[in-house]
Each structure stands twice: as C-alpha cells, then as structure tokens.
Design an enzyme around this catalytic site. Structure first.
Site, mmCIF file in Angstrom:
data_model
loop_
_atom_site.group_PDB
_atom_site.id
_atom_site.type_symbol
_atom_site.label_atom_id
_atom_site.label_comp_id
_atom_site.label_asym_id
_atom_site.label_seq_id
_atom_site.Cartn_x
_atom_site.Cartn_y
_atom_site.Cartn_z
ATOM 1 C CE1 TYR A 21 -3.677 2.609 1.080
ATOM 2 C CE2 TYR A 21 -1.779 3.625 2.148
ATOM 3 C CZ TYR A 21 -3.078 3.702 1.671
ATOM 4 O OH TYR A 21 -3.765 4.884 1.789
ATOM 5 C CD GLU A 39 -5.776 4.573 -0.972
ATOM 6 O OE1 GLU A 39 -5.869 4.861 0.227
ATOM 7 O OE2 GLU A 39 -6.727 4.117 -1.632
#
Ligand code: GDP
Ligand code: MN
Length: 380
Positions: free
Chosen positions: A101, A189
């Site tokens: 992530y 993101e």
C-alpha cells in the site's frame, strides 16, 4: 474531484508511474477489443468511484475473448454499493507475488504532507490501521524539502518491503510524490502496489482525488468534466457560477458572504430546522445572481421554504431588494421566501420590497425571526 481508477492510472502514467497495459470500454464489444489488445489473461474491472470492487464481484479474470465477453456483460450494469457500472477498464493481468500500500495526502494538523507505506496492501488501509497500526510506515514531508530517493529508500526499509521491491518502490514513491504535488492531488493512493512474480513493481489500482482549487492551472482536467458523479444541484450551481453546497434539509439558504451563510445555517438549526444547502452569493447580489440562486434552490425538490439573509456592507440593500424583485419576475418559485435585509440602505430596500410582500414573500426584521419563520413555513 475523485477520478475513476482508469483516469487515475492515466494520470499516474504521465508522471512515469508504471501501470498495466489496458483500455476503457463502455460496451461488451469494446471490452473484448480492449482485452484482445491488452493480451490475455486480462482483468475486467468495474469503474465506480467506490472501493471494495473486488469483493463485490466487480473485478474478474478472463483467459480468452469468450470469458472477457461474459465478464464484461456481467459487470456492465452491475450495482456496486449503489453505484451502477457504466464503464469498465480491461488490463493485462499481473502475476502477483506481494501486495503493498502507498499513498500521499495532506496532514492538516501537522501542516505537512503525509506519506503512508505498508507491506500489507490489498486490504482496506483503515483495516490495517485498526488491526495492525505498526504495519504502516508514515513519513511526514515538508513541502519545501520534497521527497528525494535517499529518504524514500529509508522509508521503504522502515516499511519492511521485500528486498526485491525496495529500489523500484523508492523510485516509484518519488514519482508518486511528484504526481501528488505537481498534479495537485488531495490524495494519490495505490492499493495494491504490487511486486510481480517477474520482480517488477507497479500500480494495480489507483485512487486519485484532485484539488479543484487548482483547476485553473490544469486545463487538461477539462477531460474529466462530465465524468464526475456530482450532486445534480451542485452541478447546476457550478454552471451558474455559484458557491453552493447541497445539504439534506428543507430550508433553502441564500446569504451574502461565506461567514453569514454559515451563521444562517447555524440559526436555522438552532430554531429546529435544517438547511437544504449552503449558498454564498458573494458581494454582488444583483438580479442575475439572485435569479440564478433562486433557480438552483427551486430545483431542489426537498426545499419547502427559502431564507434569503442579506447584510449590506459594501453591497447595498436597495440593490439586493431590487434584485429579488426582478428575479421573482423571472423565476417561478415553488416555495415561500423569507427575507431578512439589513445594513447599508436597508430602509430604501424595504421600501422597494413593500408592495411585493405577500404570504409567499415575507420580510422579517431580524435573522432569528426570519429563521423561525422560514422553519415554520418549511413545516418543521
Ligand atoms: P478494489 O477492490 O476496488 O480496491 O480493486 P483493486 O483494483 O484493488 O483490486 C482488488 C484485488 O483484485 C487486488 O487486491 C488483487 O488481489 C486483485 N487483482 C486486481 N488486478 C489483478 C491482476 O492483474 N492479477 C491478479 N492476480 N489479481 C488482481
Ligand atoms: Mn484497491
């Protein structure tokens, strides 16, 4: 403004962030063409501005044209958490070794940019933050310093990414940071950021929120117009150049100045009502602006009364009053209007209004009285 995954990936690509080869499709036939071009196996991905598409059945692997056709047919029109799928993205499938992530956003409290990196990607980051907060390596970045590769590399080490992914990830994070800053993102993101079985690091998903305050220096954002899933009321207000935010109550609000508009919301709440919107018409409350404001509020079926709250400072109340009168001659308003006009030239303004007052157009001397009246008329 939130981008679709495919738009986010195209945005990333401008900054050199690696993504999979793919294309967007609106129909099943187009999806098959894109799948053939991307090379099998492919993943067929629902394009909706909501997470958790995988779990909802909006992401499927296809090994050939027939499977791509079947998956595209199943996904188009699918409802994912209230979002109907009108677009799909088809890309060459990756062989995943690891899912990470990575993101950049603004930490308003720290007044610094915040990078988050985790070796535990692929799941919601909120979930990781709850169950295993230590698995998220955070990095605050001073916008003056920026992010260099040495710092990025130390950050990657701290996050405990696999050795094979570290150099590539550090380089990618510098590019993602550049995209976030130069691309004027509120959020950039990647979840998951993957290490493939061939040892390549790239973005498998993209979540990008653009800072609309920077739209003036991004003429290229024009291409996103119309793909936004905006509140239809806000869209209409934007077209009319109004500073409007839709809310869920029944009292339509028009005020001059953001501060007064917010106070008006508070007062409506205080007397037991709820505002249908925030609308600041700014300084020049002429007939055009007033008519536009009334039209936008009039189009909201939830509105039961309209509270026009004007305090004349530089704006002169008589001009505003004339604006209201002219606007009413142009727009057929469903709901009763309550006016509170005070400040510069208030007496002259009230004189202009006097002959037009009725049970559909009411004047009250104070903000509190006007709020009570508007809330009563709204039936709260
Ligand atoms: P989200 O569920 O909306 O966040 O959609 P993502 O794009 O993040 O995909 C969800 C999951 O689908 C990923 O975490 C992967 O596990 C899986 N997935 C997506 N693309 C691929 C791919 O190319 N290959 C493989 N093996 N899995 C994929
Ligand atoms: Mn994802």
């Amino acid at each position: 403004m939130d981008l679709y995954e495919y738009q986010g990936k195209q945005y990333f690509a401008r900054f050199g962030i690696p993504t999979s080869k793919g294309g967007v499709a609106e129909t099943v036939d187009e999806a098959v063409v894109q799948a053939d071009a991307a090379g099998y196996p492919v993943v067929v991905k629902a394009q909706v501005k909501v997470g958790g598409r995988g779990k909802a059945g909006g992401i499927k692997l296809a090994n050939n044209s027939d499977e791509a056709r079947a998956h595209a047919a199943a996904i188009l029109g699918m409802d994912i958490k209230g979002h109907v799928v009108h677009l799909i993205w088809v890309e060459n499938a990756s062989d995943i070794d690891k899912e990470y992530y990575a993101s950049f956003t603004l930490d308003r409290q720290a007044k610094l940019h915040l990078g988050m990196l985790s070796a535990e990607g692929g799941v919601e980051i909120e979930e990781v933050a709850q169950t295993n907060p230590d698995a998220i390596a955070k990095l605050h970045i001073d916008p003056v310093d920026g992010l260099d590769e040495v710092t990025a590399r130390a950050w990657v080490d701290a996050a405990g990414l696999d050795e094979a992914a570290r150099d590539q990830t550090a380089a990618l994070l510098v590019k993602l940071y550049t995209c976030y800053v130069e691309g004027d993102c509120d959020l950039a993101e990647i979840n998951p950021l993957i290490l493939t079985t061939e040892g390549k690091v790239h973005a498998l998903d993209a979540k990008v929120t653009l800072d609309e305050n920077a739209a003036f220096r991004h003429p290229e954002w024009e291409e996103y117009a119309g793909t936004e899933t905006e509140d239809p009321r806000e869209q209409m207000a934007k077209e009319k150049g109004l500073n409007y935010i839709g809310l869920s109550g029944s009292v339509g609000i028009i005020a001059n100045g953001a501060g007064l508009a917010m106070s008006t919301l508070d007062v409506v709440n205080q007397v037991g009502g709820s505002a249908a919107n925030f609308l600041d018409i700014g300084g020049g409350a002429n007939a055009d602006v007033m008519a536009a404001a009334l039209e936008v509020i009039n189009a909201d079926p939830a509105v039961r009364s309209i509270f026009v709250n004007i305090f004349g400072g530089i704006t002169r109340v008589d001009e505003v009053a004339q604006g209201v009168v002219d606007a009413l001659a142009r727009v057929d308003i469903r709901s009763p209007i309550v006016l509170r006009l005070d400040g510069t030239n208030a007496v002259a303004g009230r004189e202009i209004l006097a002959p037009h007052l009725s049970d559909r157009l009411v004047a009250e001397p104070t903000m509190l009285d006007a709020a009570r009246r508007a809330v009563a008329l709204a039936g709260n």
